[in-house]
Design an enzyme around this catalytic site. Structure first.
Site, PDB file in Angstrom:
ATOM      1  CG  HIS A 199       0.248   6.286  -0.782  1.00 32.49           C
ATOM      2  ND1 HIS A 199      -0.589   7.075  -1.343  1.00 32.49           N
ATOM      3  CD2 HIS A 199      -0.192   6.055   0.770  1.00 32.49           C
ATOM      4  CE1 HIS A 199      -1.551   6.480   0.342  1.00 32.49           C
ATOM      5  NE2 HIS A 199      -1.743   6.065   0.306  1.00 32.49           N
ATOM      6  CD  GLU A 250      -5.344   6.369   1.040  1.00 37.94           C
ATOM      7  OE1 GLU A 250      -5.246   4.894   0.998  1.00 37.94           O
ATOM      8  OE2 GLU A 250      -4.429   7.034   1.174  1.00 37.94           O
ATOM      9  CG  HIS A 266      -1.856   1.525   1.400  1.00 37.86           C
ATOM     10  ND1 HIS A 266      -3.283   0.922   1.317  1.00 37.86           N
ATOM     11  CD2 HIS A 266      -1.193   2.990   1.641  1.00 37.86           C
ATOM     12  CE1 HIS A 266      -3.735   2.408   1.064  1.00 37.86           C
ATOM     13  NE2 HIS A 266      -2.770   3.484   2.250  1.00 37.86           N
ATOM     14  CD  GLU A 267       1.612   3.440   3.368  1.00 37.83           C
ATOM     15  OE1 GLU A 267       2.014   4.836   3.440  1.00 37.83           O
ATOM     16  OE2 GLU A 267       0.273   3.598   4.456  1.00 37.83           O
TER      17      GLU A 267
END
Ligand code: ZN
Length: 498
Positions: free
Chosen positions: A267, A293, A263-264
């Site tokens: 980003h 997101e 997830h990170e």
């Protein structure tokens, strides 16, 4: 870099940027390394820096230059975007008295530590007075910003995602509710997926080793980035050459570290890909919270939980954990990491139930700003809503209302971006499949090609383009949550045979 900005503007921007850099570094340090006892003292510094930031943004000569930049119709796209973004920031800050802004930021800095302790000790009463103060400030500031007839919560929402008012979000969430709640009921009635092997004992150091390898596999550039640990995984950046992220490692839940990391990384790739020309300018970050997101959720769920993604990667994971996963087939693993199971913690939620967690927060925020519900009542309201949407009730506030840091940060209006981003990720995926053989690339481990496509179509613009315009150009239409509900229905029908 900064070539598109005039020499008159640059010194002001450099000053603003320097103050912001200091603030970001202190926040990063607070989350990843600073001693616990320091928070109260550092909070004073943070308050002063926030006030310095406000002063720098409101320098009269600078304000004049920015308003000229905004009004100049012959400016380039980057110049006009810079004018638009800074004018928004100026218009916001000039309405807030400087002492109040300093006080507010000092309280926020203190609240972060108070919240952390309250969560650990399951002590909502300790956090409640801070929450009350923060809400009071947010309401006051929102009232100062509100245009005629504009509702307070709409002011808060506008800060994170332009155009997504309560009216738009109400219908978005209603559509999600209508599709997800019955689908979840069907899934719960079907035979459940075994995931016990994910709770065996997984050495933390080995998890870490795997995660660092995985970030590079995903094309994260370690020369321009850093990965540390924190309680709540997050990503921050000073500019596109210094992008920092965290994950956390639990011995009995390796999937938590792995999917937080993926997830990170979503980003982080977005930030690292922004054009060098935009570095250290106001348009040198992502386009909006929702767009950000969409990238993290795209990597985490759409790529990261797919069978094609794990085909070339699973071997590496079983080699790292032969005792724990030696008897688990790829298919069993894929089913386990995609299982849907209502839980109490948002950050650990599966794809199907995730947006229900967001809906709870959205509805409560609306009540706080529009119905003046009191801070005392919030834990009970929280628990009731979990029971209603997810069928489970938190037994204490640590796993209920105290679980997220956002309200301690004053970030009311932020949560809907998670659901919007998730829906955008499915819309982007729908387009990507027309342009690229996504599954084949994943099977061949060619993550760099998927990354290059994302960079070219979306990342490199930074905040020069608005989220709605990027989507329009990327997908040929504006925001459309239909792709997301379709994606969920297809995926979970296949997994559970419902
Ligand atoms: Zn995120």
């Amino acid at each position: 870099m900064q070539e598109f900005l005039s020499d008159a503007i640059k010194p002001y921007l450099n000053r603003i940027n320097a103050i912001r850099t200091a603030m970001t570094l202190i926040e990063w340090d607070n989350e990843t390394g600073a001693p616990k006892g320091a928070a109260e003292y550092t909070a004073n510094v943070q308050g002063v820096l926030a006030a310095e930031y406000q002063r720098a943004v409101l320098e009269p000569d600078f304000v004049k230059l920015i308003r000229q930049l905004k009004a100049d119709e012959n400016g380039t796209e980057a110049q006009r975007a810079t004018g638009r973004l800074l004018d928004k920031e100026i218009s916001k800050l000039e309405k807030i008295p400087i002492e109040e802004y300093e006080n507010y930021n000092r309280i926020l800095a203190q609240a972060a530590g108070v919240w952390q302790k309250a969560k650990k000790e399951n002590d909502y009463a300790a956090f409640a007075p801070y929450l009350e103060l923060i809400i009071e400030y947010c309401k006051k500031f929102a009232a100062l910003q509100a245009k005629e007839g504009q509702k307070l919560y709409d002011v808060m929402l506008e800060e994170f995602e332009e155009g997504f008012t309560m009216e738009v979000l109400d219908s978005f969430f209603a559509e999600l509710k209508e599709k997800i709640v019955p689908l979840l009921k069907k899934v719960q009635a079907a035979p459940q997926i075994d995931a016990d092997f994910l709770h065996r004992k997984y050495d933390r150091e080995k998890q870490k080793e795997f995660c660092l390898w995985l970030a590079e596999y995903l094309d994260f550039d370690s020369d321009r980035g850093l990965i540390l640990e924190s309680e709540h995984p997050f990503t921050t950046n000073l500019h596109n050459h210094d992008v920092r992220m965290t994950t956390h490692y639990y011995e009995d839940a390796p999937d938590s570290a792995v999917f937080s990391l993926i997830h990170e990384t979503g980003h982080a790739l977005y930030e690292q890909d922004i054009d060098d020309e935009l570095t250290q300018t106001p348009v040198g970050g992502g386009s909006s919270m929702g767009m950000h997101e969409s990238q993290s959720r795209f990597y985490e769920n759409i790529l990261g939980r797919s069978e094609a993604f794990w085909e070339p990667v699973y071997k590496k994971l079983t080699e790292t954990f032969p005792q724990q996963l030696g008897d688990v087939t790829l298919r069993q693993f894929i089913r386990a990491i995609n299982r849907a199971e209502p839980g109490l913690i948002r950050t650990e939620a599966d794809e199907l139930t995730y947006c229900l967690h967001i809906m709870v927060r959205y509805e409560i925020e609306k009540m706080i700003f529009e119905e003046n519900v009191s801070v005392k009542e919030l834990p009970e309201i929280w628990a009731d809503k979990y029971e209603e949407y997810l069928g489970i009730r938190p037994e204490n506030d640590a796993e209920g209302i105290l679980q997220d840091i956002h309200w301690a940060n004053g970030s009311f209006g932020y949560f809907p971006s998670y659901a919007l981003g998730t829906a955008i990720s499915a819309q982007i995926y729908h387009q990507m499949k027309k342009d690229l053989p996504v599954d084949a690339l994943l099977r061949e481990g060619k993550l760099d090609q998927i990354h290059a496509y994302m960079k070219e179509r979306l990342h490199h613009f930074g905040a020069v383009k608005k989220t709605g315009d990027i989507l329009e150009e990327f997908c040929g239409e504006g925001f459309n949550p239909g792709y997301y509900t379709e994606y969920l229905e297809e995926k979970f029908a296949g997994l559970y045979g419902v």
